[in-house]
Design a protein around this motif. Structure first.
Motif, short mmCIF file in Angstrom:
data_model
loop_
_atom_site.label_atom_id
_atom_site.label_comp_id
_atom_site.label_asym_id
_atom_site.label_seq_id
_atom_site.Cartn_x
_atom_site.Cartn_y
_atom_site.Cartn_z
N LEU A 105 0.86 -1.18 0.00
CA LEU A 105 0.00 0.00 0.00
C LEU A 105 0.90 1.23 0.00
CD1 LEU A 105 -2.63 -1.13 2.66
CD2 LEU A 105 -2.81 -1.29 0.18
N GLU A 106 0.76 2.03 -1.04
CA GLU A 106 1.67 3.17 -1.24
C GLU A 106 1.03 4.51 -0.95
OE1 GLU A 106 4.47 2.23 -4.84
OE2 GLU A 106 2.42 1.77 -5.45
N GLU A 107 -0.26 4.52 -0.64
CA GLU A 107 -0.96 5.77 -0.37
C GLU A 107 -1.44 5.79 1.08
OE1 GLU A 107 -1.03 8.19 -2.46
OE2 GLU A 107 -0.31 7.14 -4.25
N SER A 108 -1.27 6.93 1.73
CA SER A 108 -1.60 7.01 3.16
C SER A 108 -3.06 6.72 3.43
CB SER A 108 -1.20 8.38 3.71
OG SER A 108 -1.83 9.42 2.98
N LEU A 109 -3.97 7.19 2.59
CA LEU A 109 -5.40 6.93 2.82
C LEU A 109 -5.69 5.44 2.70
CD1 LEU A 109 -7.03 9.92 0.89
CD2 LEU A 109 -6.70 9.70 3.37
N ASP A 110 -4.98 4.76 1.80
CA ASP A 110 -5.15 3.31 1.68
C ASP A 110 -4.65 2.59 2.93
OD1 ASP A 110 -6.24 3.63 -0.84
OD2 ASP A 110 -4.35 3.24 -1.89
N VAL A 111 -3.54 3.09 3.50
CA VAL A 111 -3.02 2.50 4.74
C VAL A 111 -4.04 2.71 5.86
CG1 VAL A 111 -1.18 2.58 6.47
CG2 VAL A 111 -0.61 2.82 4.04
N MET A 112 -4.61 3.90 5.93
CA MET A 112 -5.62 4.18 6.95
C MET A 112 -6.81 3.22 6.82
SD MET A 112 -5.73 8.38 7.03
CE MET A 112 -6.89 8.46 8.42
#
Length: 201
Positions: free
Chosen positions: A63-70
């Protein structure tokens, strides 16, 4: 099975919001602190674009995007119901126009022919909208913190810190109280603990 791995940089606002979601979810993961001028090859192999945060899940998914990590973290466990207090349009305004003006206000010397005062004023217009939003409740989507608050908060903090004396005297009482509450929260202070630079053993 190996734990998920998070590549992070303490002061990056994108990494901050990812760490806050991971923390509130109770997810177990290995924290790898990155120095941006000396990025580890393991991170670049997982994510060649070379920005943080990067989460490598147990199954190898990256997961390379912070919103995806959240969303990944809260998909595991969402004890405060953050996903119920989301506002994609508000987050898009933060990550798009607000971030554009924030960068040109705070880091004006990195850009050609930029007037930081002009960009501060444009960013302030967006803050006025948040102030009006907070008239209805202590947080952006009601009386409890949620996904929208945490996604936006690190960038508002960055704007405030660019000239804290100026920010503190603006007529933004609701937003200032919202910001102070999040800055002093155990959640935020917990994810801002310092980590040494990670190096492969």
């Amino acid at each position: 099975m190996a734990e998920p791995i998070l590549y992070s940089f303490r002061r990056c606002p994108y990494a901050m919001r990812a760490r806050m979601a991971l923390s509130v979810s109770g997810a177990q993961y290995e924290h790898r602190e990155v120095v941006l001028r000396d990025k580890p090859p393991q991170m670049l192999e997982a994510s060649p674009k070379g920005t943080v945060p990067v989460l490598v899940a147990e199954n190898g998914e990256v997961l390379e995007e912070s919103l995806d990590v959240m969303r990944w973290a809260l998909g595991q466990s969402d004890p405060e119901g953050w996903l119920d207090r989301d506002d994609p349009a508000l987050i898009e305004a933060n990550d798009g126009p607000f971030k554009h003006h924030l960068d040109r206000y705070k880091y004006a010397t990195r850009y050609d022919d930029v007037d930081p005062e002009e960009h501060r004023a444009a960013a302030f217009d967006i803050l006025r909208m948040l102030e009006e939003r907070l008239e209805a409740g202590a947080y952006l989507c009601g009386e409890q913190r949620g996904f929208a608050d945490i996604a936006i908060f690190p960038f508002i903090r960055q704007f405030a810190n660019a000239d804290r004396a100026w920010f503190d005297v603006q007529d933004l009482p609701k937003l200032q109280a919202w910001l102070e509450g999040l800055i002093t929260s155990d959640l935020f202070t917990g994810v801002m603990q310092k980590h040494p630079q990670w190096k492969a053993a």
